[in-house]
Motif scaffolding. Structure first.
Motif, PDB file in Angstrom:
ATOM      1  N   ALA A 205       0.825  -1.210   0.000  1.00  0.00           N
ATOM      2  CA  ALA A 205       0.000   0.000   0.000  1.00  0.00           C
ATOM      3  C   ALA A 205       0.859   1.259   0.000  1.00  0.00           C
ATOM      4  O   ALA A 205       0.577   2.219  -0.733  1.00  0.00           O
ATOM      5  CB  ALA A 205      -0.927  -0.002   1.214  1.00  0.00           C
ATOM      6  N   VAL A 206       1.919   1.282   0.798  1.00  0.00           N
ATOM      7  CA  VAL A 206       2.806   2.448   0.845  1.00  0.00           C
ATOM      8  C   VAL A 206       3.517   2.628  -0.491  1.00  0.00           C
ATOM      9  O   VAL A 206       3.645   3.747  -1.001  1.00  0.00           O
ATOM     10  CB  VAL A 206       3.823   2.309   1.998  1.00  0.00           C
ATOM     11  N   ILE A 207       3.971   1.528  -1.087  1.00  0.00           N
ATOM     12  CA  ILE A 207       4.623   1.599  -2.408  1.00  0.00           C
ATOM     13  C   ILE A 207       3.658   2.167  -3.441  1.00  0.00           C
ATOM     14  O   ILE A 207       4.038   2.967  -4.298  1.00  0.00           O
ATOM     15  CB  ILE A 207       5.130   0.208  -2.835  1.00  0.00           C
ATOM     16  N   THR A 208       2.388   1.774  -3.351  1.00  0.00           N
ATOM     17  CA  THR A 208       1.388   2.271  -4.299  1.00  0.00           C
ATOM     18  C   THR A 208       1.200   3.776  -4.167  1.00  0.00           C
ATOM     19  O   THR A 208       1.206   4.507  -5.164  1.00  0.00           O
ATOM     20  CB  THR A 208       0.034   1.570  -4.066  1.00  0.00           C
ATOM     21  N   VAL A 209       1.037   4.254  -2.930  1.00  0.00           N
ATOM     22  CA  VAL A 209       0.789   5.685  -2.711  1.00  0.00           C
ATOM     23  C   VAL A 209       1.992   6.519  -3.122  1.00  0.00           C
ATOM     24  O   VAL A 209       1.860   7.543  -3.803  1.00  0.00           O
ATOM     25  CB  VAL A 209       0.416   5.953  -1.238  1.00  0.00           C
ATOM     26  N   GLN A 210       3.206   6.093  -2.737  1.00  0.00           N
ATOM     27  CA  GLN A 210       4.381   6.867  -3.125  1.00  0.00           C
ATOM     28  C   GLN A 210       4.610   6.762  -4.631  1.00  0.00           C
ATOM     29  O   GLN A 210       5.127   7.690  -5.267  1.00  0.00           O
ATOM     30  CB  GLN A 210       5.616   6.422  -2.360  1.00  0.00           C
ATOM     31  N   GLY A 211       4.169   5.643  -5.232  1.00  0.00           N
ATOM     32  CA  GLY A 211       4.276   5.476  -6.676  1.00  0.00           C
ATOM     33  C   GLY A 211       3.394   6.449  -7.433  1.00  0.00           C
ATOM     34  O   GLY A 211       3.737   6.878  -8.536  1.00  0.00           O
ATOM     35  N   VAL A 212       2.237   6.788  -6.844  1.00  0.00           N
ATOM     36  CA  VAL A 212       1.369   7.794  -7.469  1.00  0.00           C
ATOM     37  C   VAL A 212       2.103   9.130  -7.548  1.00  0.00           C
ATOM     38  O   VAL A 212       2.101   9.806  -8.581  1.00  0.00           O
ATOM     39  CB  VAL A 212       0.056   7.943  -6.677  1.00  0.00           C
ATOM     40  N   GLY A 213       2.756   9.514  -6.457  1.00  0.00           N
ATOM     41  CA  GLY A 213       3.524  10.753  -6.452  1.00  0.00           C
ATOM     42  C   GLY A 213       4.651  10.728  -7.471  1.00  0.00           C
ATOM     43  O   GLY A 213       4.850  11.694  -8.226  1.00  0.00           O
ATOM     44  N   ALA A 214       5.389   9.623  -7.512  1.00  0.00           N
ATOM     45  CA  ALA A 214       6.503   9.509  -8.451  1.00  0.00           C
ATOM     46  C   ALA A 214       6.027   9.509  -9.900  1.00  0.00           C
ATOM     47  O   ALA A 214       6.693  10.055 -10.788  1.00  0.00           O
ATOM     48  CB  ALA A 214       7.297   8.239  -8.154  1.00  0.00           C
ATOM     49  N   SER A 215       4.867   8.901 -10.164  1.00  0.00           N
ATOM     50  CA  SER A 215       4.335   8.844 -11.529  1.00  0.00           C
ATOM     51  C   SER A 215       3.874  10.211 -12.019  1.00  0.00           C
ATOM     52  O   SER A 215       4.017  10.535 -13.203  1.00  0.00           O
ATOM     53  CB  SER A 215       3.169   7.855 -11.590  1.00  0.00           C
ATOM     54  N   LEU A 216       3.309  11.010 -11.115  1.00  0.00           N
ATOM     55  CA  LEU A 216       2.823  12.343 -11.500  1.00  0.00           C
ATOM     56  C   LEU A 216       3.959  13.364 -11.617  1.00  0.00           C
ATOM     57  O   LEU A 216       3.826  14.377 -12.311  1.00  0.00           O
ATOM     58  CB  LEU A 216       1.796  12.841 -10.480  1.00  0.00           C
ATOM     59  N   SER A 217       5.065  13.089 -10.957  1.00  0.00           N
ATOM     60  CA  SER A 217       6.158  14.062 -10.879  1.00  0.00           C
ATOM     61  C   SER A 217       6.725  14.488 -12.235  1.00  0.00           C
ATOM     62  O   SER A 217       6.872  15.699 -12.488  1.00  0.00           O
ATOM     63  CB  SER A 217       7.281  13.516  -9.993  1.00  0.00           C
ATOM     64  N   PRO A 218       7.060  13.557 -13.148  1.00  0.00           N
ATOM     65  CA  PRO A 218       7.628  13.993 -14.429  1.00  0.00           C
ATOM     66  C   PRO A 218       6.686  14.885 -15.231  1.00  0.00           C
ATOM     67  O   PRO A 218       7.123  15.879 -15.838  1.00  0.00           O
ATOM     68  CB  PRO A 218       7.900  12.670 -15.163  1.00  0.00           C
ATOM     69  N   ALA A 219       5.390  14.549 -15.241  1.00  0.00           N
ATOM     70  CA  ALA A 219       4.435  15.376 -15.979  1.00  0.00           C
ATOM     71  C   ALA A 219       4.311  16.755 -15.333  1.00  0.00           C
ATOM     72  O   ALA A 219       4.335  17.782 -16.020  1.00  0.00           O
ATOM     73  CB  ALA A 219       3.062  14.693 -16.018  1.00  0.00           C
ATOM     74  N   LEU A 220       4.205  16.782 -14.006  1.00  0.00           N
ATOM     75  CA  LEU A 220       4.100  18.054 -13.292  1.00  0.00           C
ATOM     76  C   LEU A 220       5.337  18.916 -13.544  1.00  0.00           C
ATOM     77  O   LEU A 220       5.242  20.093 -13.924  1.00  0.00           O
ATOM     78  CB  LEU A 220       3.943  17.792 -11.792  1.00  0.00           C
ATOM     79  N   GLY A 221       6.519  18.322 -13.349  1.00  0.00           N
ATOM     80  CA  GLY A 221       7.750  19.057 -13.548  1.00  0.00           C
ATOM     81  C   GLY A 221       7.946  19.502 -14.983  1.00  0.00           C
ATOM     82  O   GLY A 221       8.406  20.617 -15.247  1.00  0.00           O
ATOM     83  N   GLY A 222       7.593  18.627 -15.926  1.00  0.00           N
ATOM     84  CA  GLY A 222       7.758  18.952 -17.340  1.00  0.00           C
ATOM     85  C   GLY A 222       6.909  20.131 -17.780  1.00  0.00           C
ATOM     86  O   GLY A 222       7.388  21.042 -18.473  1.00  0.00           O
ATOM     87  N   TRP A 223       5.645  20.150 -17.361  1.00  0.00           N
ATOM     88  CA  TRP A 223       4.755  21.254 -17.749  1.00  0.00           C
ATOM     89  C   TRP A 223       5.161  22.555 -17.071  1.00  0.00           C
ATOM     90  O   TRP A 223       5.138  23.627 -17.700  1.00  0.00           O
ATOM     91  CB  TRP A 223       3.310  20.907 -17.406  1.00  0.00           C
ATOM     92  N   ILE A 224       5.540  22.476 -15.800  1.00  0.00           N
ATOM     93  CA  ILE A 224       5.945  23.696 -15.095  1.00  0.00           C
ATOM     94  C   ILE A 224       7.218  24.274 -15.718  1.00  0.00           C
ATOM     95  O   ILE A 224       7.350  25.482 -15.901  1.00  0.00           O
ATOM     96  CB  ILE A 224       6.148  23.414 -13.592  1.00  0.00           C
ATOM     97  N   ALA A 225       8.172  23.377 -16.068  1.00  0.00           N
ATOM     98  CA  ALA A 225       9.412  23.839 -16.699  1.00  0.00           C
ATOM     99  C   ALA A 225       9.129  24.506 -18.039  1.00  0.00           C
ATOM    100  O   ALA A 225       9.796  25.472 -18.422  1.00  0.00           O
ATOM    101  CB  ALA A 225      10.368  22.664 -16.877  1.00  0.00           C
ATOM    102  N   GLN A 226       8.131  23.976 -18.754  1.00  0.00           N
ATOM    103  CA  GLN A 226       7.771  24.567 -20.040  1.00  0.00           C
ATOM    104  C   GLN A 226       7.192  25.967 -19.859  1.00  0.00           C
ATOM    105  O   GLN A 226       7.389  26.850 -20.709  1.00  0.00           O
ATOM    106  CB  GLN A 226       6.752  23.660 -20.747  1.00  0.00           C
ATOM    107  N   TRP A 227       6.492  26.185 -18.749  1.00  0.00           N
ATOM    108  CA  TRP A 227       5.853  27.483 -18.500  1.00  0.00           C
ATOM    109  C   TRP A 227       6.811  28.511 -17.916  1.00  0.00           C
ATOM    110  O   TRP A 227       6.828  29.664 -18.334  1.00  0.00           O
ATOM    111  CB  TRP A 227       4.673  27.304 -17.548  1.00  0.00           C
ATOM    112  N   ILE A 228       7.619  28.112 -16.916  1.00  0.00           N
ATOM    113  CA  ILE A 228       8.404  29.103 -16.177  1.00  0.00           C
ATOM    114  C   ILE A 228       9.911  28.877 -16.257  1.00  0.00           C
ATOM    115  O   ILE A 228      10.677  29.656 -15.682  1.00  0.00           O
ATOM    116  CB  ILE A 228       7.970  29.153 -14.687  1.00  0.00           C
ATOM    117  N   GLY A 229      10.354  27.802 -16.927  1.00  0.00           N
ATOM    118  CA  GLY A 229      11.781  27.539 -17.050  1.00  0.00           C
ATOM    119  C   GLY A 229      12.278  26.529 -16.027  1.00  0.00           C
ATOM    120  O   GLY A 229      11.606  26.247 -15.028  1.00  0.00           O
ATOM    121  N   TYR A 230      13.469  25.992 -16.284  1.00  0.00           N
ATOM    122  CA  TYR A 230      14.014  24.929 -15.434  1.00  0.00           C
ATOM    123  C   TYR A 230      14.368  25.406 -14.021  1.00  0.00           C
ATOM    124  O   TYR A 230      14.038  24.733 -13.037  1.00  0.00           O
ATOM    125  CB  TYR A 230      15.273  24.333 -16.085  1.00  0.00           C
ATOM    126  N   GLY A 231      15.017  26.546 -13.912  1.00  0.00           N
ATOM    127  CA  GLY A 231      15.477  27.010 -12.601  1.00  0.00           C
ATOM    128  C   GLY A 231      14.377  27.129 -11.563  1.00  0.00           C
ATOM    129  O   GLY A 231      14.448  26.494 -10.494  1.00  0.00           O
TER     130      GLY A 231
END
Length: 399
Positions: free
Chosen positions: A346-372
């Motif tokens: 169960a813990v692996i599943t919940v933390q996996g949700v966070g890890a799975s969403l992270s690249p998409a979240l980071g990628g879109w934010i970087a596209q909007w405001i830059g990497y830094g």
């Protein structure tokens, strides 16, 4: 642990942890490029990989329950090993969409089962009293396997192409199967492996609702999800920023980041084992959260090769602490419920949700405001984990 009998149980377990490295990550990092070279469009590649990831998240918790109930814990390492061999063979034989998708589902099944299975076997051998020490050594061997596997994959991929990488994953899976079967079945206590009450051999396991009622487990899962929501995207985005600015070569950059981080994790996991043995797991996990904000700030100010070593050293420390402390805290907090492996899943599943969403979240934010600025924002999730961990300290400090 020094007796001949103990050695016959522990050295095959250490070998399993070493060779299971490719069972956790497997061929995943190489699949996208392999398929792209064979004419697949990026959308189709993403769809196949996403289906596999979703399947993994859906089955991780139920598999933990099956491992709890199983009287043959070794079989739950054999099954992932077979899945890894099958996934490698399928994708080499056919690049049909459904064949590739099935291979990714098989890989996800292996990734979902292997961690709670090895946790259960370790508990069954060492019991609660010896779990921390044996698990710490397990993690050191696991990180060594990840480091060697990454180096071999990079070398073989460079010399012989991606086929060699898939063959290596299959070989690692087959060796892991052989090693786990060398652990004497009688040395694994099934009741200890699931965390049943030691003072009552007839006590049934708690109901499945224990996961929703157990506050320490809920706090741990949510804090880890927040941490991985920020952490998982930092290295991929850091690599993209460095390559985009022509400060790094893509393949060598990726190989270097993996080897540095895993090398640091070997040492850190042994240190975490010692600290947890003297105190408990709460401060170890708290310290692990602190490294994410530091990495976010570092990534903001330093880019390219100059930042690779400190970035990955910090990641290795934080993640290395968690690989020992998280399973240890779950095992300790759920002791007596008979649901330790279910809780692990169960813990692996919940933390996996966070890890799975992270690249998409980071990628879109970087596209909007830059990497830094994105690195600073992702590092901020570590502060959220720290705040949650401190706010509910009364519930989790005793573990």
């Amino acid at each position: 642990m020094t007796s001949r009998h103990s050695t016959t149980r522990t050295w095959p377990l250490f070998a399993v942890n070493f060779f299971m490295a490719d069972m956790q990550s497997g061929i995943g990092p190489f699949v996208g490029v392999f398929l792209q070279e064979r004419g697949w469009a990026s959308g189709l590649i993403g769809t196949a990989l996403t289906i596999g990831n979703i399947a993994g998240m859906l089955i991780t918790t139920p598999i933990g329950g099956f491992i709890d109930a199983s009287r043959n814990k070794r079989m739950w390492v054999v099954i992932p090993g077979i899945c890894v061999v099958a996934a490698s063979a399928i994708i080499l034989v056919s690049q049909n969409f459904w064949a590739v998708t099935f291979s990714q589902i098989a890989q996800s099944l292996a990734s979902a089962a292997i961690v709670p299975a090895v946790t259960g076997i370790t508990l069954g051998i060492a019991r609660q009293k010896g779990f921390n020490a044996l698990n710490g050594r397990n993690q050191a061997f696991n990180h060594a396997g990840n480091m060697v596997g990454a180096a071999l994959s990079g070398y073989l991929g460079y010399k012989f192409g991606y086929v060699a990488v898939f063959v290596l994953a299959a070989v690692f899976g087959a060796i892991a199967i052989a090693c786990v079967l060398m652990i004497p079945a009688k040395s694994i206590d099934d009741r200890a492996a699931r965390g049943s009450r030691e003072d009552d051999s007839k006590a049934p396991p708690d109901g499945m609702s224990v996961l929703l009622k157990h506050k320490p487990l809920l706090v741990l899962a949510l804090a880890l999800a927040l941490f991985h929501l920020g952490n998982a995207a930092i290295v991929p985005l850091y690599g993209l920023a460095a390559v985009a600015e022509e400060q790094a070569n893509g393949p060598s950059f990726v190989a270097t980041t993996v080897v540095i981080a895993q090398g640091v994790m070997i040492v850190t996991s042994l240190i975490a084992m010692q600290v947890a043995g003297k105190r408990n797991y709460w401060p170890v996990i708290l310290v692990s959260f602190m490294f994410l904000p530091v990495r976010g700030v570092l990534a903001f100010f330093v880019s390219g090769w100059w930042g690779v070593v400190p970035m990955q050293v910090l990641d290795g420390i934080g993640t290395g602490l968690q690989t020992v402390a998280v399973p240890g805290m779950i095992a300790r907090s759920l002791n007596g419920t008979g649901r330790i492996n279910l809780g692990q899943g169960a813990v692996i599943t919940v933390q996996g949700v966070g890890a799975s969403l992270s690249p998409a979240l980071g990628g879109w934010i970087a596209q909007w405001i830059g990497y830094g600025p994105t690195f600073l924002l992702l590092g901020g999730f570590g502060l959220a984990s720290i705040a949650l961990w401190l706010a509910f300290g009364a519930a989790v400090k005793k573990y």
